[in-house]
Design a protein around this motif. Structure first.
Motif, PDB file in Angstrom:
ATOM      1  N   LEU A 167       2.226   7.340   4.058  1.00  0.00           N
ATOM      2  CA  LEU A 167       1.358   8.096   3.154  1.00  0.00           C
ATOM      3  C   LEU A 167       0.304   7.171   2.545  1.00  0.00           C
ATOM      4  O   LEU A 167      -0.870   7.534   2.442  1.00  0.00           O
ATOM      5  N   GLY A 168       0.717   5.962   2.165  1.00  0.00           N
ATOM      6  CA  GLY A 168      -0.224   5.019   1.570  1.00  0.00           C
ATOM      7  C   GLY A 168      -1.315   4.601   2.531  1.00  0.00           C
ATOM      8  O   GLY A 168      -2.476   4.437   2.140  1.00  0.00           O
ATOM      9  N   ILE A 169      -0.962   4.431   3.802  1.00  0.00           N
ATOM     10  CA  ILE A 169      -1.955   4.032   4.804  1.00  0.00           C
ATOM     11  C   ILE A 169      -2.770   5.228   5.279  1.00  0.00           C
ATOM     12  O   ILE A 169      -4.001   5.223   5.241  1.00  0.00           O
ATOM     13  N   GLY A 170      -2.056   6.260   5.734  1.00  0.00           N
ATOM     14  CA  GLY A 170      -2.706   7.341   6.460  1.00  0.00           C
ATOM     15  C   GLY A 170      -3.459   8.330   5.610  1.00  0.00           C
ATOM     16  O   GLY A 170      -4.374   8.991   6.095  1.00  0.00           O
ATOM     17  N   SER A 171      -3.102   8.452   4.335  1.00  0.00           N
ATOM     18  CA  SER A 171      -3.748   9.442   3.490  1.00  0.00           C
ATOM     19  C   SER A 171      -4.466   8.786   2.319  1.00  0.00           C
ATOM     20  O   SER A 171      -5.692   8.850   2.212  1.00  0.00           O
ATOM     21  N   ILE A 172      -3.715   8.107   1.456  1.00  0.00           N
ATOM     22  CA  ILE A 172      -4.310   7.575   0.232  1.00  0.00           C
ATOM     23  C   ILE A 172      -5.323   6.475   0.540  1.00  0.00           C
ATOM     24  O   ILE A 172      -6.488   6.552   0.137  1.00  0.00           O
ATOM     25  N   GLY A 173      -4.881   5.436   1.255  1.00  0.00           N
ATOM     26  CA  GLY A 173      -5.786   4.340   1.557  1.00  0.00           C
ATOM     27  C   GLY A 173      -6.975   4.770   2.386  1.00  0.00           C
ATOM     28  O   GLY A 173      -8.115   4.377   2.127  1.00  0.00           O
ATOM     29  N   ARG A 174      -6.725   5.572   3.394  1.00  0.00           N
ATOM     30  CA  ARG A 174      -7.810   6.006   4.288  1.00  0.00           C
ATOM     31  C   ARG A 174      -8.883   6.771   3.532  1.00  0.00           C
ATOM     32  O   ARG A 174     -10.078   6.611   3.781  1.00  0.00           O
ATOM     33  N   ARG A 175      -8.474   7.601   2.584  1.00  0.00           N
ATOM     34  CA  ARG A 175      -9.440   8.420   1.857  1.00  0.00           C
ATOM     35  C   ARG A 175     -10.121   7.662   0.719  1.00  0.00           C
ATOM     36  O   ARG A 175     -11.299   7.909   0.415  1.00  0.00           O
ATOM     37  N   LEU A 176      -9.393   6.778   0.069  1.00  0.00           N
ATOM     38  CA  LEU A 176      -9.931   6.138  -1.130  1.00  0.00           C
ATOM     39  C   LEU A 176     -10.645   4.829  -0.854  1.00  0.00           C
ATOM     40  O   LEU A 176     -11.522   4.432  -1.628  1.00  0.00           O
ATOM     41  N   LEU A 177     -10.289   4.128   0.226  1.00  0.00           N
ATOM     42  CA  LEU A 177     -10.885   2.823   0.473  1.00  0.00           C
ATOM     43  C   LEU A 177     -12.404   2.877   0.628  1.00  0.00           C
ATOM     44  O   LEU A 177     -13.098   2.029   0.047  1.00  0.00           O
ATOM     45  N   PRO A 178     -12.984   3.830   1.385  1.00  0.00           N
ATOM     46  CA  PRO A 178     -14.450   3.845   1.488  1.00  0.00           C
ATOM     47  C   PRO A 178     -15.137   4.042   0.140  1.00  0.00           C
ATOM     48  O   PRO A 178     -16.250   3.555  -0.066  1.00  0.00           O
ATOM     49  N   ARG A 179     -14.477   4.728  -0.784  1.00  0.00           N
ATOM     50  CA  ARG A 179     -15.109   5.033  -2.072  1.00  0.00           C
ATOM     51  C   ARG A 179     -14.829   3.981  -3.128  1.00  0.00           C
ATOM     52  O   ARG A 179     -15.732   3.593  -3.886  1.00  0.00           O
ATOM     53  N   TYR A 180     -13.582   3.530  -3.190  1.00  0.00           N
ATOM     54  CA  TYR A 180     -13.190   2.629  -4.285  1.00  0.00           C
ATOM     55  C   TYR A 180     -12.999   1.184  -3.846  1.00  0.00           C
ATOM     56  O   TYR A 180     -12.785   0.310  -4.695  1.00  0.00           O
ATOM     57  N   GLY A 181     -13.035   0.913  -2.557  1.00  0.00           N
ATOM     58  CA  GLY A 181     -13.019  -0.439  -2.065  1.00  0.00           C
ATOM     59  C   GLY A 181     -11.853  -1.278  -2.564  1.00  0.00           C
ATOM     60  O   GLY A 181     -10.682  -0.927  -2.401  1.00  0.00           O
ATOM     61  N   ARG A 182     -12.186  -2.407  -3.214  1.00  0.00           N
ATOM     62  CA  ARG A 182     -11.181  -3.390  -3.613  1.00  0.00           C
ATOM     63  C   ARG A 182     -10.110  -2.832  -4.538  1.00  0.00           C
ATOM     64  O   ARG A 182      -8.991  -3.344  -4.574  1.00  0.00           O
ATOM     65  N   TRP A 183     -10.443  -1.779  -5.279  1.00  0.00           N
ATOM     66  CA  TRP A 183      -9.484  -1.258  -6.253  1.00  0.00           C
ATOM     67  C   TRP A 183      -8.289  -0.595  -5.577  1.00  0.00           C
ATOM     68  O   TRP A 183      -7.219  -0.472  -6.181  1.00  0.00           O
ATOM     69  N   VAL A 184      -8.437  -0.183  -4.325  1.00  0.00           N
ATOM     70  CA  VAL A 184      -7.288   0.350  -3.589  1.00  0.00           C
ATOM     71  C   VAL A 184      -6.285  -0.774  -3.328  1.00  0.00           C
ATOM     72  O   VAL A 184      -5.064  -0.586  -3.472  1.00  0.00           O
ATOM     73  N   LEU A 185      -6.788  -1.950  -2.955  1.00  0.00           N
ATOM     74  CA  LEU A 185      -5.912  -3.101  -2.768  1.00  0.00           C
ATOM     75  C   LEU A 185      -5.245  -3.510  -4.075  1.00  0.00           C
ATOM     76  O   LEU A 185      -4.043  -3.811  -4.113  1.00  0.00           O
ATOM     77  N   VAL A 186      -6.026  -3.527  -5.151  1.00  0.00           N
ATOM     78  CA  VAL A 186      -5.476  -3.892  -6.463  1.00  0.00           C
ATOM     79  C   VAL A 186      -4.374  -2.922  -6.855  1.00  0.00           C
ATOM     80  O   VAL A 186      -3.268  -3.323  -7.268  1.00  0.00           O
TER      81      VAL A 186
END
Length: 472
Positions: free
Chosen positions: A323-342
């Motif tokens: 879920l973290g990779i396929g949904s949350i990270g995939r959708r939020l990384l383009p918009r929030y960038g580094r904060w997804v990693l944080v």
């Protein structure tokens, strides 16, 4: 580098080809754990031989990843992919027909070497065929399938051994790779484009040997210390690894300054996203490698669960990862960038640390732990699924193979360090400090994840899109 124009269908078939190889690599890494007792009984092998059936693969894989990435740049990514898959398939057959424990260990080492030729080409081709934003979605798919493959490996191993097809027993876990590998080879020849780096040139044999020896000198004692502790030989090997890495770095810098071929371009480390991303990837692999070891061990040692119960309790963790990779990270990384990693690192620090303490220090029922298990997996998925596309976001496509080899090497070394460091904290804390094992492990785990979060904050605020993409 000139990137071929491929239709959506052609790219889909290329990704499917790379996914098959990914499943082959991950399943074969996890499936063998189920078979180790049967292998030991069949050969009447020593525990050390059984350990090296698993460790030999991991050591050879880590040693040769940088070489595999460089060969992709020099000889072509499709060519090295097909060669790697062919070698891996042959090595799998040799594992399946091995007549002794020693032969099996040698075949497993060959699997590791050829797997290291195959694995970097997948990330390199993903980097070349897709723009940074597209990579986020495609690598999320890789993460989800990789998670499913990791879950399926032990299950498939148990099923094949129990079925005892053709009276082959545990040998089928290796022989089943033959048809899958053949399919991957044929698809690679048909669907992967023929690409290589314009800076391919020759090979730096001395640099390759230095870094391979350095990696072996680092990984071998970490594997050995899991069972026999840290003796003078292991500590000397770790010190030697530091020296060899330093000599290797000076060697690469000198050859690069002379305009000669090198194992990797030192200029890669001047790219902030690559330098920081590689550090985050290695640190996060350290944390997750240690966490997964202690999680499985503490459930059995502290709570008395059976191996089957422990495996079942990993399922919500794996679902959280997907879920973290396929949904949350995939959708939020383009918009929030580094904060997804944080957010991913902090989520795993809080939930993973609390989970370990709850297992070892509280009477909480197992059902009450399930939300923490899922949250720890979700945090791991958000961070691990994001670090790959972030690390290579601004890397010149001409260095795709070398960058992929460095990234995977960093993750392999981080995992080995995590097992030794955090695992060592769990086993040694009661004797050295009087603290419980889970508390000692948690006091090591949480700071490493906080370091990941701090490093992620230092990433550029804009990672993708116009103005952020400096590829050529």
């Amino acid at each position: 580098m000139t990137v071929p124009t491929l239709s959506h269908g052609q790219k889909t078939l290329a990704v499917l080809t790379l996914v098959i190889a990914l499943v082959l690599e991950i399943v074969d890494l996890t499936i063998v754990n189920t078979a180790l007792p049967a292998i030991q009984a069949d050969y009447a092998a020593s525990p050390q031989t059984s350990e090296w059936v698993a460790a030999g693969y991991a050591l050879a894989f880590a040693m040769c990843l940088m070489l595999g990435g460089r060969l992709g740049d020099a000889l072509g990514y499709r060519r090295m992919f097909v060669i790697g898959v062919a070698g891996f398939t042959l090595a799998s057959v040799l594992c399946g027909v091995a007549g002794s424990g020693t032969q099996l260990v040698v075949a497993r080492i060959l699997q590791g070497v050829t797997g290291a030729m195959m694995a970097p080409q997948s990330l390199a081709l993903m980097q070349i065929l897709f723009d940074p934003l597209e990579r986020v979605h495609k690598m999320a798919l890789f993460g989800v399938i990789g998670g499913l493959a990791a879950i399926a490996g032990p299950i498939l191993g148990g099923v094949l051994i129990h079925a005892d097809l053709f009276g082959l027993g545990w040998r089928m876990i290796f022989l089943v790779n033959a048809p899958v590998g053949l399919i991957a080879m044929l698809m690679g020849l048909r669907f992967l484009p023929e690409l290589r780096s314009p800076h391919g040139g020759g090979l730096d044999l001395a640099g390759t040997a230095l870094f391979a020896l350095a990696t072996a000198a680092l990984v071998w004692p970490l594997i050995a210390m899991e069972h026999s502790g840290a003796g003078p030989l292991e500590l000397g090997s770790l010190l030697g690894a530091v020296v060899l890495y330093a000599v290797g770095w000076r060697h690469v810098k000198r050859r690069s300054g002379e305009g000669r071929s090198v194992l990797f371009a030192p200029d890669l480390f001047t790219v902030p996203t690559f330098r920081l991303g590689l550090s985050i990837a290695a640190s996060f692999a350290l944390a997750t490698g240690g966490f997964l070891l202690i999680f499985a061990f503490a459930l059995q040692r502290e709570r008395g669960l059976s191996p089957l119960q422990t495996g079942l309790l990993h399922m919500p963790f794996s679902l959280g990862v997907m879920l973290g990779i396929g949904s949350i990270g995939r959708r939020l990384l383009p918009r929030y960038g580094r904060w997804v990693l944080v957010a991913g690192a902090l989520m795993m620090a809080v939930s993973g640390g609390t989970l370990l303490l709850a297992i070892g220090l509280t009477p909480w029922p197992l059902m009450a732990l399930l939300p923490l298990v899922a949250l720890a997996g979700m945090g791991m998925g958000m961070a691990s699924g994001s670090v790959g596309p972030v690390t290579v976001a601004h890397v010149d496509r001409a260095h795709a193979g070398a960058a992929s080899g460095l990234l995977k090497t960093g993750q392999q070394l981080g995992t080995a360090l995590g097992v030794a460091l955090i695992g060592g904290g769990y086993f040694a804390s009661p004797h050295l400090t009087g603290l419980s094992g889970v508390l000692g492990a948690t006091l090591l785990l949480v700071p490493v994840l906080l370091v990941c979060a701090v490093l992620a904050v230092r990433l550029p605020s804009r990672l993708f899109g116009e103005g952020a993409n400096r590829q050529t």
